[in-house]
Design an enzyme around this catalytic site. Structure first.
Site, PDB file in Angstrom:
ATOM      1  N   LEU A 464       0.733  -1.566  -0.495  1.00  0.00           N
ATOM      2  CA  LEU A 464       0.514   0.124  -0.156  1.00  0.00           C
ATOM      3  C   LEU A 464       0.791   1.479  -0.101  1.00  0.00           C
ATOM      4  O   LEU A 464       1.906   1.306   0.949  1.00  0.00           O
ATOM      5  CB  LEU A 464      -0.752  -0.299   1.413  1.00  0.00           C
ATOM      6  N   GLU A 465       0.115   2.117  -1.130  1.00  0.00           N
ATOM      7  CA  GLU A 465       1.217   2.929  -0.754  1.00  0.00           C
ATOM      8  C   GLU A 465       0.309   4.075  -0.131  1.00  0.00           C
ATOM      9  O   GLU A 465      -0.702   4.675  -1.155  1.00  0.00           O
ATOM     10  CB  GLU A 465       1.936   3.630  -2.550  1.00  0.00           C
ATOM     11  N   ILE A 466       0.837   4.802   0.563  1.00  0.00           N
ATOM     12  CA  ILE A 466       0.286   5.763   1.083  1.00  0.00           C
ATOM     13  C   ILE A 466       1.129   7.237   0.907  1.00  0.00           C
ATOM     14  O   ILE A 466       2.616   7.531   0.471  1.00  0.00           O
ATOM     15  CB  ILE A 466      -0.006   5.949   2.765  1.00  0.00           C
ATOM     16  N   TYR A 501       5.247   6.384  -6.270  1.00  0.00           N
ATOM     17  CA  TYR A 501       6.385   6.041  -6.299  1.00  0.00           C
ATOM     18  C   TYR A 501       6.826   4.944  -7.638  1.00  0.00           C
ATOM     19  O   TYR A 501       7.174   4.440  -7.700  1.00  0.00           O
ATOM     20  CB  TYR A 501       7.099   5.262  -4.927  1.00  0.00           C
TER      21      TYR A 501
END
Ligand SMILES: NC(=O)c1ccc[n+]([C@@H]2O[C@H](COP(=O)([O-])OP(=O)(O)OC[C@H]3O[C@@H](n4cnc5c(N)ncnc54)[C@H](O)[C@@H]3O)[C@@H](O)[C@H]2O)c1
Length: 714
Positions: A464-466, A501
């Site tokens: 999970l990219e926050i 990213y």
């Protein structure tokens, strides 16, 4: 640590010694070779004490039985002989247990993994608690090694070769209720009855210890295959073939595991153990194992990392907007993993029908395959609501938005939430391509807006990219991190910007693959070359899986923000125009079975006509690998350079868990360190001459090359 006691012994009046393992200074029990002397002394004590008739081994920690051997100890070894010695010490200790004339029973609550399960295997019986935390298994292969303390020898003897092979080769962790069906444990009981049941079992075995006892109930077919060398050879040959096809020669451990099991069954336990320790030592020194161990540690570090220093809000109720592919998945992990109350809102009955069905199917699957009770099934579903109006969302602590990818619609969602929900609600968007600051621009309280970028399928993808924008408050980031971790995700926090990213470093790779495809490199060669390099899925298959429509939304943003180096050929547009979206339209670059929708192995020849290329360019797999990976490595470093990510660790784990970047390389930054920044720069500059500025090395990489710097110290 070594001079404090890990074991304690209490002898009961009925003659059962309770041996408790409680490793001092650790939150979990992990086995260290330095405990061997103590373990020997304890085993001698119970063996020689006439009052003791039997023993029960149990953990003194709430966290579980034994999580495995101490990986730090293994990482610190510098020779194959040293690592083999560590395995041998474990083997001899466990053999002493197995040889005991007095029964020893393992009482397992929580994880009994690796060395922990090998200890249990050496006992004369195993009782496990029915807790969901209780898992047994030999996951060593995940670290690039093998179970070196008897696991490859004892598990096949206990449960049969054909059952044991996949468990060890895939490093499966098996829940107690399944473990009992497979014979990995003898009994499963509620935790409160664990010790009493183990004691009863121990007393029942006094005078009847059978070191050759097998739990395997084999039918005639299995006996014919397993109980003679010729039959076994068939099983081993098939296993080797399968492993070679799957690992493409990248992972040495699975083949070594097969060798050990075969050697042990053909030559006896004693010789098998010696052979197992030797092969273990060799594997422990491979680059693959070293890197996988590093990933293991950095992953643990990431799971504990405090990204902000601020406390997150307490989350009881999660709201999800949009019950489509992503929304239903986010609802599922919030309900089943994070154990929150969940309300999914869609715009109409049709939309919410999809989410309701998805949640129900997931709950039914848990009931059928994952051992939850009818009562738990009911309780889980009672914490879920599917709705089409806002009213029920008014008390939600966080709203995760997963509606269509459209900026106006996302703005509408923010305004609706601000109008209908409580003031301190966190608004998280799952956008895959829109800059977060643009979405937050519509908010009255932009500090409460964050992105939680999940990957599809949500239940399976680990990352999970926050994403935070300039105004996101720290407590909001922490709230998202806490929820993500509770959902079972590995979380990285990154700065706002096109592609965030993961997509940002993925696209230079995907674009280079597209350039090569448009030069006439056969599409299946591109896939095969990258799978051979160590990606779980090739780039062409990945695009078919994700869909060019989804990928096509990210690319223009990257081009707009970063310019020329993100230019891509018109391949995606051509596919899009022809509605070749991949799996979802049963028409992509691969052929699909039109009835089942299953992807076939062959490329659809019509694609080459559509793209206007002849697939006859001759190029080596190594060249494909170099040309596609170099721009990815370069972009990953740029992300570190401009603060999109804050550490090489986040960059490596984001790549491995987000796009399946070659796990045994340790990630892009580890890969650069292994190649040397100088060599990476040289290669980039060589390609720059041929293909232009998309290969121009970034400043940070040039600096690392000039000064021979590395991203990691070791
Ligand atoms: N599909 C992926 O692989 C992926 C990956 C990461 C992020 N995302 C992002 O997640 C979001 C959702 O994608 P998806 O693939 O789940 O889409 P989807 O089309 O499967 O689902 C979108 C859902 O939103 C609902 N919806 C539309 N307008 C609504 C409204 N006003 N109120 C409530 N519900 C509304 C639709 O009815 C539909 O059920 C998008 O922003 C997408 O970019 C998708």
């Amino acid at each position: 640590m070594a001079n404090q006691n890990a074991f304690s012994v209490e002898v009961r009046n009925d003659g059962v010694a309770i041996v408790t393992l409680d490793v001092p200074g650790e939150s979990m029990n992990v086995l260290n070779a330095s405990f061997a002397d103590e373990a020997y002394a304890v085993l001698d004590q119970v063996e020689n004490d006439p009052k003791v008739k039997a023993s029960v081994f149990i953990s003194g920690k709430d966290s579980g039985f034994i999580a495995g051997a101490d990986v730090k100890m293994l990482q610190a070894t510098t020779s194959a002989g040293g690592a083999a010695h560590i395995a041998r010490v474990g083997q001899l200790t466990f053999q002493k247990m197995a040889d005991s004339k007095k029964p020893i029973i393992a009482a397992i609550h929580g994880p009994a993994l690796g060395g922990g399960y090998e200890l249990a295997l050496a006992c004369h019986g195993r009782v496990a608690s029915d807790s969901r935390k209780t898992v047994v298994g030999l996951p060593e292969v995940m670290l690039g090694v093998l179970p070196g303390s008897g696991g490859t020898q004892r598990l096949p003897r206990l449960i049969g070769l054909q059952q044991a092979l996949p468990l060890i080769l895939q490093g499966k962790q098996v829940k107690a209720f399944k473990g009992v069906k497979k014979g990995m444990v003898d009994k499963v009981v509620p935790k409160e009855q664990l010790l009493d049941t183990a004691i009863e079992m121990a007393l029942g075995m006094v005078g009847k210890v059978d070191p050759n006892r097998s739990a395997a109930k084999k039918d005639i077919k299995d006996r014919l295959l397993e109980d003679n060398p010729i039959g076994r050879k068939v099983v081993f040959d098939q296993a080797r073939k399968m492993v070679k096809a799957q690992t493409k020669g990248n992972y040495p451990a699975p083949l070594a595991i097969i060798d050990c099991i075969e050697y042990g069954l053909n030559n006896g336990l004693e010789k098998g153990l010696v052979y197992e320790s030797k092969r273990f030592g060799e594997l422990a020194m491979t680059k693959v194992a070293r890197n996988l161990m590093r990933v293991f540690f950095t992953d643990q570090e990431l799971a504990r990392h405090d990204f902000t220093g601020s406390k997150g809000a307490d989350i009881q109720q999660v709201g999800v907007l949009g019950g489509g592919l992503m929304g239903a998945g986010i609802g599922t992990v919030s309900l089943f993993n994070a154990k929150k109350s969940v309300i999914i809102k869609d715009r109409d009955e049709k939309g919410i029908g999809n989410a309701n069905q998805h949640i129900k199917d997931a709950a039914d699957k848990k009931l059928k395959f994952q051992g939850i009770t009818e009562q738990e099934h009911r309780e889980l579903l009672s914490k879920y609501q599917g709705v089409i109006e806002y009213e029920p969302l008014k008390d939600c602590d966080i709203i995760v938005e997963a509606v269509f990818e459209n900026l106006e619609l996302k703005h509408q969602m923010i305004q609706d939430v601000e109008a209908n929900c409580k003031d301190d609600v966190v608004f998280a968007t799952n956008t895959s391509s829109l800059p977060l600051k643009d979405i937050a621009a519509a908010a009255k309280r932009p500090e409460q807006v964050v992105a939680m970028h999940y990957f599809s399928p949500v239940e399976k993808m680990p990352l999970l990219e926050i994403v935070k924008h300039d105004k996101t408050a720290d407590w909001v980031v922490s709230t998202a991190v806490d929820l993500g971790r509770a959902q079972g995700k590995k979380v990285i926090v990154v700065k706002d910007g096109a592609g965030f990213y993961v997509n940002r470093m993925l696209f230079p790779y995907a674009n280079e693959i597209a350039w090569m495809a448009m030069e006439g490199v056969p599409l299946d060669q591109l896939d095969k070359a990258m799978v051979k390099a160590g990606f779980p899925v090739g780039p062409i298959s990945l695009l078919d899986e994700v869909g060019v429509d989804v990928a096509g939304k990210v690319q223009p943003n990257l081009l707009a923000q970063f310019g020329e180096r993100f230019e891509a050929p018109d391949m995606s547009q051509k596919l899009l125009d022809a509605n070749r979206l991949g799996r979802k339209t049963k028409k992509g670059m691969y052929l699909y079975d039109q009835e089942t929708g299953k992807k076939l192995k062959e490329i659809d020849p019509a694609v080459y006509t559509l793209l206007g290329v002849e697939p006859n360019k001759k190029i080596s797999d190594a060249e494909i690998r170099r040309r596609s990976l170099l721009p990815l490595l370069n972009e990953a470093v740029r992300c570190l350079e401009d603060g999109t990510i804050t550490s090489p660790r986040d960059g490596d784990l984001g790549a491995i868990f987000g796009i399946g970047f070659i796990p045994f390389s340790g990630g892009p930054f580890r890969m650069i360190d292994a190649m040397g920044a100088g060599a990476v720069v040289n290669s980039l500059q060589r390609y720059e001459e041929l293909y232009g500025m998309r290969f121009t090395p970034c400043d940070m990489l040039l600096d690392y090359a000039r000064n021979a710097k590395t991203f990691y110290e070791s």
